[in-house]
Structures are given as structure tokens and as C-alpha cells.
Design a protein around this motif. Structure first.
Motif, PDB file in Angstrom:
ATOM      1  N   LYS A 152      -1.242  12.717  10.899  1.00 56.74           N
ATOM      2  CA  LYS A 152      -1.757  11.419  10.444  1.00 56.74           C
ATOM      3  C   LYS A 152      -1.161  10.292  11.288  1.00 56.74           C
ATOM      4  CE  LYS A 152      -4.207  12.881   6.895  1.00 56.74           C
ATOM      5  NZ  LYS A 152      -5.632  12.552   6.714  1.00 56.74           N
TER       6      LYS A 152
ATOM      7  N   ARG B 290      -6.395   6.495   5.139  1.00 50.50           N
ATOM      8  CA  ARG B 290      -6.516   7.795   5.803  1.00 50.50           C
ATOM      9  C   ARG B 290      -5.663   8.880   5.152  1.00 50.50           C
ATOM     10  NH1 ARG B 290      -3.125   5.039   9.413  1.00 50.50           N
ATOM     11  NH2 ARG B 290      -1.233   6.119  10.025  1.00 50.50           N
ATOM     12  N   PHE B 291      -4.787   8.491   4.220  1.00 47.80           N
ATOM     13  CA  PHE B 291      -3.971   9.484   3.525  1.00 47.80           C
ATOM     14  C   PHE B 291      -4.697  10.087   2.320  1.00 47.80           C
ATOM     15  CE2 PHE B 291      -1.118   6.829   5.929  1.00 47.80           C
ATOM     16  CZ  PHE B 291      -0.385   7.790   6.611  1.00 47.80           C
ATOM     17  N   TRP B 292      -5.853   9.565   1.989  1.00 49.71           N
ATOM     18  CA  TRP B 292      -6.638  10.052   0.855  1.00 49.71           C
ATOM     19  C   TRP B 292      -7.667  11.091   1.317  1.00 49.71           C
ATOM     20  CZ3 TRP B 292      -5.714   8.974  -4.173  1.00 49.71           C
ATOM     21  CH2 TRP B 292      -4.789   7.962  -4.428  1.00 49.71           C
TER      22      TRP B 292
ATOM     23  N   GLU C 280       5.955   2.553   9.052  1.00 46.72           N
ATOM     24  CA  GLU C 280       5.192   3.720   8.584  1.00 46.72           C
ATOM     25  C   GLU C 280       3.832   3.847   9.243  1.00 46.72           C
ATOM     26  OE1 GLU C 280       5.313   1.897   4.659  1.00 46.72           O
ATOM     27  OE2 GLU C 280       3.197   2.364   4.430  1.00 46.72           O
ATOM     28  N   LEU C 281       3.395   2.793   9.932  1.00 42.58           N
ATOM     29  CA  LEU C 281       2.108   2.825  10.639  1.00 42.58           C
ATOM     30  C   LEU C 281       2.303   2.856  12.143  1.00 42.58           C
ATOM     31  CD1 LEU C 281       0.384   0.226   8.314  1.00 42.58           C
ATOM     32  CD2 LEU C 281      -0.033   2.691   8.351  1.00 42.58           C
TER      33      LEU C 281
ATOM     34  N   GLN D 263      -4.028   0.427   5.584  1.00 40.16           N
ATOM     35  CA  GLN D 263      -2.696   1.043   5.522  1.00 40.16           C
ATOM     36  C   GLN D 263      -2.702   2.388   4.801  1.00 40.16           C
ATOM     37  OE1 GLN D 263       0.129  -1.553   3.592  1.00 40.16           O
ATOM     38  NE2 GLN D 263       1.636   0.057   3.262  1.00 40.16           N
ATOM     39  N   SER D 264      -3.505   2.503   3.765  1.00 36.03           N
ATOM     40  CA  SER D 264      -3.405   3.675   2.889  1.00 36.03           C
ATOM     41  C   SER D 264      -4.583   4.645   2.990  1.00 36.03           C
ATOM     42  CB  SER D 264      -3.272   3.209   1.438  1.00 36.03           C
ATOM     43  OG  SER D 264      -4.348   2.360   1.085  1.00 36.03           O
TER      44      SER D 264
ATOM     45  N   VAL E 162      10.744   6.240   8.302  1.00 33.11           N
ATOM     46  CA  VAL E 162      11.087   5.311   7.222  1.00 33.11           C
ATOM     47  C   VAL E 162      10.312   5.538   5.922  1.00 33.11           C
ATOM     48  CG1 VAL E 162      11.782   3.468   8.791  1.00 33.11           C
ATOM     49  CG2 VAL E 162       9.394   3.597   8.057  1.00 33.11           C
TER      50      VAL E 162
ATOM     51  N   VAL F 103       7.371   8.701  12.520  1.00 34.91           N
ATOM     52  CA  VAL F 103       7.818   7.772  11.470  1.00 34.91           C
ATOM     53  C   VAL F 103       9.058   8.318  10.758  1.00 34.91           C
ATOM     54  CG1 VAL F 103       7.182   6.677   9.290  1.00 34.91           C
ATOM     55  CG2 VAL F 103       5.467   6.902  11.123  1.00 34.91           C
TER      56      VAL F 103
ATOM     57  N   GLY G 200       0.761  -1.234   0.000  1.00 30.23           N
ATOM     58  CA  GLY G 200       0.000   0.000   0.000  1.00 30.23           C
ATOM     59  C   GLY G 200       0.800   1.297   0.000  1.00 30.23           C
TER      60      GLY G 200
ATOM     61  N   ARG H 177       6.201   9.332   1.346  1.00 26.09           N
ATOM     62  CA  ARG H 177       4.860   9.769   1.730  1.00 26.09           C
ATOM     63  C   ARG H 177       4.901  11.073   2.529  1.00 26.09           C
ATOM     64  NH1 ARG H 177       2.334   6.132   6.356  1.00 26.09           N
ATOM     65  NH2 ARG H 177       3.743   7.493   7.529  1.00 26.09           N
TER      66      ARG H 177
ATOM     67  N   SER I 197      -4.578  14.783  -1.256  1.00 24.98           N
ATOM     68  CA  SER I 197      -5.116  15.485  -0.093  1.00 24.98           C
ATOM     69  C   SER I 197      -4.596  16.922  -0.036  1.00 24.98           C
ATOM     70  CB  SER I 197      -4.758  14.737   1.195  1.00 24.98           C
ATOM     71  OG  SER I 197      -5.424  13.491   1.228  1.00 24.98           O
TER      72      SER I 197
ATOM     73  N   ALA J 281      -0.656   5.183  -0.452  1.00 26.20           N
ATOM     74  CA  ALA J 281      -0.610   6.177   0.629  1.00 26.20           C
ATOM     75  C   ALA J 281       0.073   7.461   0.152  1.00 26.20           C
ATOM     76  CB  ALA J 281       0.122   5.588   1.839  1.00 26.20           C
TER      77      ALA J 281
ATOM     78  N   ARG K 183      -4.164  -3.683   3.398  1.00 26.92           N
ATOM     79  CA  ARG K 183      -3.728  -2.601   2.495  1.00 26.92           C
ATOM     80  C   ARG K 183      -4.733  -1.457   2.457  1.00 26.92           C
ATOM     81  NH1 ARG K 183       1.162  -4.151   3.390  1.00 26.92           N
ATOM     82  NH2 ARG K 183       1.729  -6.102   2.389  1.00 26.92           N
TER      83      ARG K 183
ATOM     84  N   GLY L 276      -2.164   9.330  -2.112  1.00 21.41           N
ATOM     85  CA  GLY L 276      -3.260   9.900  -1.332  1.00 21.41           C
ATOM     86  C   GLY L 276      -2.858  11.225  -0.701  1.00 21.41           C
ATOM     87  N   VAL L 277      -1.621  11.294  -0.231  1.00 22.63           N
ATOM     88  CA  VAL L 277      -1.105  12.541   0.343  1.00 22.63           C
ATOM     89  C   VAL L 277      -1.136  13.658  -0.701  1.00 22.63           C
ATOM     90  CG1 VAL L 277       0.998  13.665   1.192  1.00 22.63           C
ATOM     91  CG2 VAL L 277       0.277  11.456   2.145  1.00 22.63           C
TER      92      VAL L 277
END
Lengths: 280, 280, 280
Positions: free
Chosen positions: A124, C58-60, C249-250, C55-56, A131, A129, A16, A135, A27, A20, C52, A23-24
Motif C-alpha cells: 500500500k 485505499r486501505f478499505w 504515514e503517506l 488519506q484513508s 510511524v 512507513v 483519517g 495501521r 480488507s 485507515a 481525509r 479499513g485494513v
């Protein structure tokens, strides 16, 4: 219109991460246009990242913003930057050698380090983070730049172009009728190998389409290939399965097997240790 | 709105070729919408290129322009063309067999050879390049057509539809209650094999969902599979790991293993030499 | 603006399925914006599909519509649905476990079964097809929803959120200074393994960046790895080739080899049978 964003990473589409990252961007600004350059750059291969930028950039509209994330040093001290080329493109990237070919072949006129205090994604559950700068930093900053939320100057402080990290590039040459170079990159899909030799040096050497040239390939100095091979303008002039020397899409000398995989069949790779010379 | 451009090639996304090609399109006209059909057509596999165009085309809006570049003969004498189908789509492609299925199953009403003197990209140090018509010719010409810079007539001179290069297509048939056909293509991801037999021939033969059918597969005439197998409307009607005959997305008879890989497990491929027959 | 459609499937781009599916969307409404989430979810792997999405998502931008088609039960009794999350996203998917993580980690506030009598594609010689709901049902219905042709209520009848199919999720915990969890997913490209342990539990345990932690990995109860490993904030703090525990990343604990493939080198996978614990 706002500039296009072209993304290039070694992430693949297997999970994913790309989603992601995109998506950033959306957004930040729904209007931004995102296009995949490639998400299949070989892992950690900064050289390939650098080459692919140079290979494709000039075919895009001026002002296009490239985001390149091949970043084995993510979260460590290497700089995150935005570079501006002499012909008006932008590259958002770790300054880790990814700008090597652009700096040499095109020219960088200005470079700025991304100011993380203003151009990093927050809120977010990602503040801790370290790594995923694709994103949180590169994608986000590039979107703000493309959208006009920040100017190039607002990316962060500039630094000297001469301080850009570059990898060594070898130079081809002609001597006593023989042309010397190395395999600097591949076409990983078809298994073709591309030299660093411009067609113009072949012209100077008097090599013309239809010639059969002796091609000697060395790995760390030892001969691994020594045959006489047809030089022509495209693959189809060789019989299926035959080796052919040709002029590639960047006007450089390359080698293929007609409808075959040259790299695989002869176990050849690219890099400074893979030298090649051509003579009549 | 300007027509969408759907691209299909055997380039993969492993290097910078697709990016350069799409950059050319966007340099012709920023507004054009580019969508990936597939860049993973098997290398040099013109048959697959032809099949995939037919498989997906009718689901797109009328007027959509497909660019298909599976082109082992690039730079040689094969024609570069734009075809117009009877149902109002365009295909920009080498005329090398890529139009086989569309010509037979849909119909081509007009075809024109691309005039390289006007519809070829110039000025990017690419005049001497003969190996990347996806970028320099097909992508560029398609963008000009989609943008309205040229009309279909301005692509270049037309030629006879009957002169389009086509590959041989086999015909399925019903005889004495048995249905004969061949595996004409695969689903390379899941390992399903698709026959050339329309469901309507199964209906004529009196085969209905829930039947167990004897399926005999021959490779070059020799039997390589001979079992009785469930015929049903979808994979989930077989147990995991079982072979199932089903009606595929194109209303043709196909064979799968439920949550498995039929092609791999039984070492079966597709092509004219792979015959299959079904009987009760 | 109309919501973006983000697609996620296990179809790959190897054949014409994604193209046909996207063609359907564009035939419903040319204006709709389609973005690839991933078409390389492992085959039939509903767990990965679920992960997946979470994972992705909330960035949208809020309102984005995700279409997820990992659907081994296509054409059988499983429900086709549209779910609405508590934070305002939509998911169009088979109700087969794909909503597991969203339901637990984000929350679903409403779910509706797609009414095939009104929200299924017709007229493309596809009425008798039961194997491609990505094209005929999910893609088509999602496009109608995104376009505003139907409201969420017009998708079909709602049903109880508590009836959504979910897969079991394991819970990490801290006990006597040791942190217990499991590898719940991988980064298939780089070979990293991600645990279900939030960084906050490491914090509670008193583990800080720079610590060397004993990591014990069990497969079905048997120890397969037992070493003391550096815990730090990113890969680059380990030497090339060394194992490193990091914060992913999460904001969950993960394990990698610096510029290597942890999963491959130690033959480790993810799933409930892969337990891991950490101690000082």
C-alpha cells in the motif's frame, strides 16, 4: 463466530488514522466486527491505556481481541506483541507498559512478539512507513488473528512473561484504623478521582455507607485537601455541589462532587505523587 | 432480525465505561448490533437527552431499542424503566424526565420498571456497585430484551404512563401577526439555536422565505438581541458571517450565522428563560 | 456481501444528527454495515474532507462507499453527486471541492448527479427541509446504492469529470539541493504538520535518515521558523520535546515535536500560505 476486535488508541477521530486502520481490518476479512473501546486515551499515556484495558476487559466475551495503540516509541526498539490473559482474552499492543494492570490483576499466560516479516501490511506504498503501526502492524496482525488466518502461535516467537514491561503500581493499606492509598486514575469526563483502595479495605476499617470520613490528600507529601466528607454508595446521596466518597464501578473507593467536577474544583490529578488517606 | 440497540449517554469515550457497557451487551448475545447515538450529551442534561431521542428516533427502523443513560440520580430512588412508544420503539432509561419529548410528541403506550432481581448483571464483582447502571442494568436489560431472552412484559411490573416523570415544555403561539416561542435546544457543534416554533406557525403568520423579519430575543425578560434578519430555507442564502432564520431539520424555526457560531457570537443559550419573537 | 458505508462529516456526535442519518441507512436496509470515518472534520473545511478521503480510502476493500458531508452550501445550487474512482471506490458527497485529492491523486472515472426525485428520503415530515442532506439525500442515496436498490447509473444523470469542482493544490519541487513545499494538512490531535513533499524528493535531494536539515518556514512570505532539525524515520529518534522531521504515514515529509505539539508550540498552521523549505 470470529472474535470481536476492540480498539483503544490516543489517535482521536479528528483525522483519517482510525479510518485507515479499520479499513485494513476489513480488507483482511470483511466479516470481522470492530468496536471502539476508546480513541481518546490521553496522548502518550501508557498508564491510562493499561488501566482502561483492565477496567473493561472482563465484561467482554472470552476470546475478544483488544488492540491498544498508545505508542510513543513507535518505530524504535520496543517490542510489538500479542499477549494472552489467564482468562482467555488477547491484547495486541506495543510492550511498553500497556500490560501493567492485566499482568498484575488478571495474569498473562503467554506473550509473543509480532513477526513483521509475515504479519505486517504490505503493498500500500507503506513499506517505508515507521510511524503508524496501528495501521500497518497491530491492526493488520489482530485482523489476521481474529480471522483465523494465523494462530496465536503464528504471531511470532514467544518470550518470557516475566520480561513484559510494567510500570510501578502502588499498594493501599490499612494501619491503625486509617486507610492509605493514592489516586491511580480519573474519570476524565465527570472529574471524579479513583483511588487504588478496594472497598474491602474500607470494610476492614469499619467504614460504612453514611459515615463521614476525614479525607487528607497530599501532593508530593504536602497537604492539599483536608476535610470531612460523606461516604455513600452513589453520587445522589450528596447534595448537588458537595464532595462525596463512594464505591466506584470497579469496587474501589473514589471521590466525586455531586453533579460537579472534583478534580477541577480542587485542582487535583492522579498518579503516584497523589496520596490520600481516610479515617473516622 | 433482532432489533438494533442505539446508545445515548453523557459518558464520552474518554475512558473505559462505554467499552464495558458494550462488552456486557455482546456477552449477552454476540449477534446484537450496537450503534452509537451519542455519548456526548451534556453532563446531567436530561432535557437534551429527551430532545435527542425525539430528534432521531423516527428515522430508525420500527422496533429499535434506544438506551439512554443521563442519570444524575443513579443508585437513588428514581425508577429504571423500559418505555414503549405508540409507533413501536423502545427506550431503556432512568425515568427522570428523559421521556418528556417522546411522551408529548409521539406518545408512550406502556412503561415497565426494570426488575433488578432478574434483569441486572451479576457475577462480575459488581453486585455492590451502585454507580454504573448503564453497564449493570440498562445495557444488560436492553440486551436481554433485544436478544429475545425476555419479552417486554418480563422487564418488570408496568406502571401508569401518567406517572412518567416529565419536564415542563413551553408552547409557541401566534398573536397579532407576531410569533412567540423560545430557544428550546441548540446545535452545539455549529452554534445554531433551535426554537420550539413549527414552520407551520410561520406559514400562518404569512412569513415566507426571503422575508426579513424582526427578531427580538429576551433572557429572563430583558432584551438581548433585536435585529431584522433574513428568513430563508438554508444557511447558504445568507452571506458568510450574517445571521439567518431558517427551517431546521425538524421543521422548526432556527437561527444560525452562515459559517459562524450564532450562540457564541451573541452569547445566547437555550432554555425556558430564552424567549424569542418574530414579526414582519 | 454488500459494500461497507464509511461516513465522514463535520457534525460531531454532540447532538442527534449522526443518529438520524444512520437510522435512515438502517431503515433502507438493516444489513448495511456503517463505519465512522470521522465526524470531527473541522467545520466547513472542504479541504480537510478531501484530504481525509484520500488519506484513508485505499486501505478499505474495493467497492467501499464513502459518504462525505462537509457542506456549507447545503440547500443551494451546488451539485449532490456520487463519484466512482479509478480504483473502484464510490464517494457520495456535495460536489464542492471534496473530490480534489481523489481526482488528482487517484482519478475519478465517472460522476453522477443525485436525482432528488427518486433518491431523496420522503415521508418523515422532512419534505420541506433544506438543511440536512446528510440525512435526507447523501445517507439515503448511499444506502440505496449499497443495498443494490439502485445501480450507480440509477443515481442520476452523469456529467463530465472535468467539471468536478476542485481546490488548488500546490506542487513541491527540488532546486539547487533545496526542497520546497508547503504544509498541506495537520495531524490535529498530536499537532504534527504534514508537507506536500513526497519522501522521494528528499531521496533525490540526497537527504537521509540521521541528517540534520535546515528547515525554514514562511507564512505569507515572512520567515516564522528557521532551525536545523533532525530528520529520521520516527518520533522516538528525537528526545522528548525536540522537533523532528520524519516520513509520515503517506510517505510524505512531516514535522513533529517528540511527545509534544509542534503546531501549537510554534503557532504554525497549514494552507497555501504556509511554505517550508529544507536544505543540508
Amino acid at each position: 463466530m470470529k472474535p470481536i476486535l476492540v480498539f483503544q488508541t490516543d489517535f482521536t477521530y479528528k483525522e483519517g488514522a482510525v479510518s485507515a486502520m479499520y479499513g485494513v481490518v476489513k480488507s483482511v476479512d470483511r466479516e470481522l466486527e470492530i468496536i471502539d473501546g476508546s480513541h481518546e486515551i490521553p496522548q502518550f499515556d501508557i498508564w491510562s491505556a493499561s488501566y482502561r484495558l483492565w477496567q473493561s476487559m472482563r465484561f467482554w466475551p472470552e476470546g475478544t481481541i483488544f488492540v491498544s495503540v498508545v505508542d510513543p516509541g513507535v518505530g524504535t526498539g520496543r517490542k510489538a506483541c500479542v499477549a494472552k490473559t489467564t482468562d482467555g482474552y488477547y491484547v495486541v499492543t506495543p510492550d511498553n507498559g500497556t500490560l501493567t494492570h492485566l499482568k498484575k490483576e488478571v495474569g498473562i499466560i503467554s506473550i509473543r512478539e509480532i513477526d513483521e516479516t509475515i504479519n505486517r501490511l504490505r503493498g500500500k506504498n507503506n513499506e517505508g512507513v515507521s510511524v503508524f503501526h496501528g495501521r500497518d502492524l497491530f491492526g493488520y496482525c489482530a485482523a489476521r488473528l481474529a480471522s483465523g488466518i494465523i494462530s496465536f502461535e503464528q504471531v511470532g516467537p514467544d518470550y518470557l512473561v516475566e520480561n513484559i514491561v510494567v510500570l510501578p503500581i502502588q499498594e493501599p493499606f490499612l494501619k491503625n484504623g486509617k486507610v492509605y492509598g493514592n489516586f491511580e486514575i480519573n474519570d476524565p469526563n465527570f472529574g471524579n478521582l479513583w483511588t487504588n483502595i478496594p472497598l474491602s479495605i474500607f470494610n476492614q476499617a469499619g467504614f460504612v455507607y453514611g459515615d463521614h470520613l476525614r479525607m487528607v490528600i497530599r501532593f508530593n507529601g504536602g497537604i492539599v485537601f483536608d476535610k470531612t466528607v460523606l461516604f455513600h454508595k452513589s453520587f445522589g446521596f450528596a447534595s448537588k455541589g458537595d464532595v462525596i466518597i463512594y464505591n466506584n464501578e470497579l469496587m474501589r473507593v473514589a471521590v466525586a462532587i455531586c453533579q460537579g467536577n472534583f478534580s477541577q474544583v480542587y485542582s487535583l490529578e492522579y498518579g503516584p505523587e497523589w496520596e490520600v488517606d481516610f479515617s473516622k
